[in-house]
Write an enzyme that holds these catalytic residues in place. Structure first.
Site, PDB file in Angstrom:
ATOM      1  CE  LYS A   3      -3.506   2.471   2.608  1.00  0.00           C
ATOM      2  NZ  LYS A   3      -4.481   2.401   3.696  1.00  0.00           N
ATOM      3  CE  LYS A  48      -6.056   1.979  -0.300  1.00  0.00           C
ATOM      4  NZ  LYS A  48      -6.512   2.000   1.053  1.00  0.00           N
TER       5      LYS A  48
HETATM    6  C1  PBG Z   1      -7.013   3.664   5.691  1.00  0.00           C
HETATM    7  C2  PBG Z   1      -7.486   3.347   4.322  1.00  0.00           C
HETATM    8  C3  PBG Z   1      -7.378   4.240   3.260  1.00  0.00           C
HETATM    9  C4  PBG Z   1      -8.004   3.648   2.177  1.00  0.00           C
HETATM   10  C5  PBG Z   1      -8.472   2.386   2.598  1.00  0.00           C
HETATM   11  N1  PBG Z   1      -8.121   2.216   3.932  1.00  0.00           N
HETATM   12  C6  PBG Z   1      -6.838   5.622   3.189  1.00  0.00           C
HETATM   13  C7  PBG Z   1      -5.531   5.942   3.751  1.00  0.00           C
HETATM   14  O1  PBG Z   1      -4.650   5.092   3.864  1.00  0.00           O
HETATM   15  O2  PBG Z   1      -5.384   7.092   4.128  1.00  0.00           O
HETATM   16  C8  PBG Z   1      -8.123   4.309   0.835  1.00  0.00           C
HETATM   17  C9  PBG Z   1      -9.184   3.824  -0.056  1.00  0.00           C
HETATM   18  C10 PBG Z   1      -9.542   4.758  -1.149  1.00  0.00           C
HETATM   19  O3  PBG Z   1      -8.927   5.827  -1.369  1.00  0.00           O
HETATM   20  O4  PBG Z   1     -10.495   4.421  -1.851  1.00  0.00           O
HETATM   21  N2  PBG Z   1      -6.502   2.702   6.460  1.00  0.00           N
END
Ligand code: PBG
Length: 331
Positions: free
Chosen positions: A201, A255
């Site tokens: 991520k 992601k």
């Molecule tokens: C947070 C989380 C995020 C997303 C999913 N879980 C955002 C972040 O890490 O700030 C993002 C999903 C999206 O942008 O659709 N744990």
């Protein structure tokens, strides 16, 4: 090369629709889709999210209705994210452990209504519960501390599993959390609860609308670069994935999605494990903006992007367009 022009004309098999269908290498079906849903408090509540046109937060009753819709459309999994009321957010995100929090109530309501006709995937990370919007516990310098956070995430995961979650999806990027969560699930009589780790991520600019949706955006100071990955790195993503598999993940996620197709591809080639891609909120919003600005056709754009994930090796995709796409695919 087996032939030369004109013996070989690659356009031959492209000449007609039936032939293109026959030679298509990759297919997209509703079973490839995971539908992220935002939960809010109250009853009969729908709150449209301005930065995610077409997406709303729903109170638990509305979430159940969406889950039933997903079953009817052939979507196998919904992913849940809570918009915790402001007054329940705290420095330590304690609301994450409340067995009656918004998340747990939504899980139980879906399971009561749909049973095993649908899988419920739940996000493990503290950002929807903390007053500072970070995914973990912060020290006095604002640094997100790893080991103390892992201990808290373990309790959050068990809390979700106790409520009936089918897939635990840690999105926090702490080191060692998959092993700790797997052990806790085993010890708490949840041997069949899956873990889909957000293994690779990235600290991305594409998460903005999501942070509006869960209400953490306005609270977040700074960024998440001290735990989420540097977009410049790919080898490191493979190390992340290797660790998470060794620690007990059943599947891994990359992601955001489209800008990281090379990561999806390399993970699939290297490990042969189920890989999922998250087409995140900013990616969704860009497609909607293109449609609104008259510079692209939503349906064509979405289908092309989603097939690209499958082509790269993804087993499935988390997308806010899931219901819309399932409807398109079902005709
Ligand atoms: C947070 C989380 C995020 C997303 C999913 N879980 C955002 C972040 O890490 O700030 C993002 C999903 C999206 O942008 O659709 N744990």
């Amino acid at each position: 090369m087996t032939g030369h022009y004109p013996n070989t004309r690659l356009r031959r098999t492209r000449a007609h629709g039936w032939s293109r269908a026959l030679h298509r290498e990759t297919v997209l079906t509703p079973a490839d889709l995971i539908w992220p849903l935002f939960v809010t408090s109250g009853e009969g509540v729908e709150e449209p999210i301005t930065t995610l046109p077409g997406v709303s937060r729903w109170s638990v009753d509305g979430i159940v209705a969406r889950a039933k819709e997903a079953v009817d459309l052939g979507i196998p999994v919904v992913a849940l994210f809570p918009n915790t009321p402001r007054e329940l957010r705290s420095d330590d995100g304690a609301e994450a452990h409340n067995p009656d929090n918004l998340m747990c109530r939504a899980i139980r309501a879906i399971k009561d209504a749909c049973g095993n006709d649908i899988g419920v995937l739940t996000d493990v990370a503290l950002d929807p519960y903390t007053s500072h919007g970070q995914d973990g516990l912060v020290d006095e310098t604002g640094y997100v501390v790893n080991d103390e956070t892992v201990a808290v995430l373990v309790d959050q995961a068990v809390n979700q599993a106790n409520a009936g979650a089918d897939i635990i999806a840690p999105s926090d990027m702490m080191d060692g959390r998959i092993h700790a969560i797997r052990r806790a699930l085993e010890m708490n009589a949840h041997p069949n609860v899956q873990i889909m780790s957000y293994a690779a991520k990235y600290a991305s600019a594409f998460y903005g609308p999501f942070r509006d949706a869960v209400g953490s955006g306005g609270l977040l100071k700074g960024d998440k670069k001290a735990y989420q990955m540097d977009p410049a790195n790919a080898d490191e993503a493979l190390r992340e994935v290797a660790l998470d598999i060794a620690e007990g993940a059943d599947s891994v996620m990359v992601k955001p999605g489209l800008a990281y197709l090379d990561i999806v591809y390399r993970v699939k080639q290297r490990f042969d494990v189920p890989v999922f891609a998250y087409q995140v909120s900013g990616e969704y919003a860009m497609i909607e903006a293109a449609q609104a600005a008259g510079i692209g056709d939503r349906d064509a754009l979405v289908l092309e992007k989603l097939i690209a994930f499958k082509r790269a090796g993804a087993s499935g995709v988390l997308t806010y367009h899931a219901a819309h796409v399932a409807r398109l695919l079902n005709g």
